[in-house]
Design a protein around this motif. Structure first.
Motif, mmCIF file in Angstrom:
data_model
loop_
_atom_site.group_PDB
_atom_site.id
_atom_site.type_symbol
_atom_site.label_atom_id
_atom_site.label_comp_id
_atom_site.label_asym_id
_atom_site.label_seq_id
_atom_site.Cartn_x
_atom_site.Cartn_y
_atom_site.Cartn_z
ATOM 1 N N TYR A 176 -16.949 69.811 47.087
ATOM 2 C CA TYR A 176 -17.024 68.529 47.797
ATOM 3 C C TYR A 176 -15.595 68.097 48.064
ATOM 4 C CZ TYR A 176 -17.295 63.372 48.084
ATOM 5 O OH TYR A 176 -17.164 62.057 48.454
ATOM 6 N N PHE A 177 -15.329 67.652 49.276
ATOM 7 C CA PHE A 177 -14.006 67.088 49.561
ATOM 8 C C PHE A 177 -14.130 66.040 50.647
ATOM 9 C CE2 PHE A 177 -14.491 70.916 52.062
ATOM 10 C CZ PHE A 177 -13.788 70.763 53.241
ATOM 11 N N PHE A 178 -13.129 65.182 50.704
ATOM 12 C CA PHE A 178 -13.210 64.082 51.672
ATOM 13 C C PHE A 178 -11.830 63.687 52.175
ATOM 14 C CE2 PHE A 178 -12.802 61.858 47.579
ATOM 15 C CZ PHE A 178 -11.772 60.965 47.850
ATOM 16 N N LEU A 179 -11.847 63.055 53.334
ATOM 17 C CA LEU A 179 -10.689 62.362 53.888
ATOM 18 C C LEU A 179 -11.147 60.938 54.175
ATOM 19 C CD1 LEU A 179 -9.240 64.964 56.398
ATOM 20 C CD2 LEU A 179 -8.099 64.089 54.347
ATOM 21 N N ARG A 180 -10.561 60.007 53.477
ATOM 22 C CA ARG A 180 -10.863 58.597 53.712
ATOM 23 C C ARG A 180 -9.813 58.093 54.698
ATOM 24 N NH1 ARG A 180 -12.684 54.421 49.129
ATOM 25 N NH2 ARG A 180 -13.517 52.906 50.564
#
Length: 196
Positions: free
Chosen positions: A111-115
């Motif tokens: 799981y990875f994200f860019l906010r």
């Protein structure tokens, strides 16, 4: 400074924070509409033995299960948000909180994200399934975040604990790391720069 203000708003003024988040998401989605449509192609290009894709609303239950299955030590340095299904659904629907999955067949293994924010900054975070560590997934997630960030024209930031050398090593494998300051909790506030 923005990092500190955001945390004060989130922790002390929940209603105001929700309003700011909603406005940021709407403006970000409008101003980056064309670039956002190109993200699936980047994910497909970076997929190989693992499939990478954007998370969808229907993924919230499986993603919550993914987090439940991780050992307690996986969360020692990773607490960007709550991990229940309701929170994850809200995050996935936020047009400025880009959430990505790494799949091994149908199973979520990363799981990875860019906010993202309308001021031209993004904040990154990632987790790899405990049984898939040491297979280069953190590096793969980092490379994908770099490509997406470049597409969107954003500067990328985050925080890393000085007691988490694995995270620092993964960051340095794909970025030049610029430590901006040490936060009150002891973490390094970092800008992740393209490799020279």
């Amino acid at each position: 400074m923005l990092y500190k203000i955001a945390h004060i708003l989130r922790d002390r003024f929940g209603f105001l924070w929700n309003l700011v988040e909603w406005g940021n998401a709407m403006v970000f989605a409008l101003t980056h509409k064309t670039a956002l449509k190109k993200i699936p192609a980047i994910l497909q290009e970076c997929s190989g033995s693992y499939t990478l894709r954007l998370a969808e609303s229907a993924d919230a239950p499986a993603l919550a299960k993914f987090f439940v299955e991780q050992p307690e030590e996986s969360f020692e340095f990773f607490k960007p948000h709550a991990f229940d299904e309701k929170t994850l659904l809200k995050i996935i629907r936020n047009k400025a909180f880009l959430t990505f999955l790494v799949l091994d067949k149908e199973a979520i293994v990363g799981y990875f994200f860019l906010r993202c924010f309308v001021n031209g900054k993004s904040f990154k975070g990632y987790m790899v399934d405990h049984s898939h560590k040491g297979r280069g997934l953190a590096k793969l997630e980092g490379m994908v975040m770099n490509k997406v960030n470049e597409l969107l024209g954003l500067r990328m930031f985050g925080s890393i604990s000085p007691h988490n050398p694995a995270s620092m090593a993964a960051a340095k494998a794909v970025n030049d790391v610029k430590i901006i300051e040490t936060l009150e909790n002891g973490d390094y506030y970092i800008e992740f720069l393209p490799r020279k």
